[in-house]
Design a protein around this motif. Structure first.
Motif, short mmCIF file in Angstrom:
data_model
loop_
_atom_site.label_atom_id
_atom_site.label_comp_id
_atom_site.label_asym_id
_atom_site.label_seq_id
_atom_site.Cartn_x
_atom_site.Cartn_y
_atom_site.Cartn_z
N PRO A 22 0.83 -1.16 -0.19
CA PRO A 22 -0.23 0.47 -0.07
C PRO A 22 0.89 1.12 0.17
N HIS A 23 0.38 2.11 -0.73
CA HIS A 23 0.66 3.38 -0.81
C HIS A 23 0.33 4.70 -0.68
N GLY A 24 0.63 5.96 -0.28
CA GLY A 24 -0.49 6.95 -0.56
C GLY A 24 -0.58 7.37 -2.38
N ASP A 25 -0.97 8.61 -2.38
CA ASP A 25 -1.10 9.22 -4.11
C ASP A 25 -0.01 10.12 -4.31
N GLY A 26 1.46 8.96 -5.09
CA GLY A 26 2.41 9.62 -5.10
C GLY A 26 3.42 9.62 -4.63
N GLU A 27 3.59 8.84 -3.31
CA GLU A 27 4.48 9.17 -2.28
C GLU A 27 4.33 7.88 -2.62
N ALA A 28 5.59 7.63 -2.12
CA ALA A 28 6.55 6.55 -2.26
C ALA A 28 6.83 6.59 -0.27
N PRO A 29 6.54 5.23 0.52
CA PRO A 29 7.17 5.53 1.59
C PRO A 29 8.45 5.20 1.62
#
Length: 164
Positions: free
Chosen positions: A27-34
């Motif tokens: 899982p990841h946010g919109d365009g944001e890489a963990p």
């Protein structure tokens, strides 16, 4: 096409070269890489098995790729020595996409626009399999380090900063 069947360019290259791999998503946010340690936690694996791909530029103007464990930091002096450069610097994020075809957080040693000299941290050789980005945020591929190094003509060296 279901989410499960989505193929990245990296997966297509591996399929074409008949290199066995296991795709993984996280899982990841919109365009944001963990960060990579979070990716490892999301996948339920040891961060020592997950490698991040860093792109650098040498004093001579050449580009180099380093794959190191996600919890580690690239030692620029050791890295420069490993590739025979006087010095190297990290590539700026804005230069990454035009040079490699990948975005920050989704950069893979496989399938870049051009093959650059690639150095893996020697600990990759201690792992049965390692995980690298599948070329897109939210996707990883798991494969044998030997297969990966052969594919990208990679070498191995100690290129990380000492921990502690």
């Amino acid at each position: 096409m279901s989410k499960k069947e989505e193929k990245t360019n990296v997966m297509r290259v591996l399929d074409q070269k008949k290199i066995p791999y296991t795709p993984h998503t996280y899982p990841h946010g919109d365009g944001e890489a963990p960060d990579g340690v979070t990716v490892a936690q999301n996948l339920g694996i040891d961060p020592a098995q997950v490698f991040k791909t860093l792109v650098t530029k040498g004093a001579s103007g050449g580009y180099y790729v380093f794959d190191i464990p996600v919890a580690a930091t690239l030692d620029l002096k050791k890295a420069a020595k490993a590739v025979g450069e006087k010095s190297i610097a990290m590539l700026h994020s804005k230069e990454l996409l035009p040079l490699t075809g990948y975005v920050h957080g989704g950069c893979s040693p496989i399938g870049m626009k051009k093959q650059f000299p690639t150095v893996f941290h020697h600990s990759a050789l201690d792992q049965e399999t390692i995980f690298v980005s599948a070329g897109k945020i939210g996707f990883q591929v798991e494969l044998s380090p030997a297969d990966l190094m052969k594919l990208v003509r990679g070498t191995a060296a100690d290129v990380t900063a000492a921990t502690e």
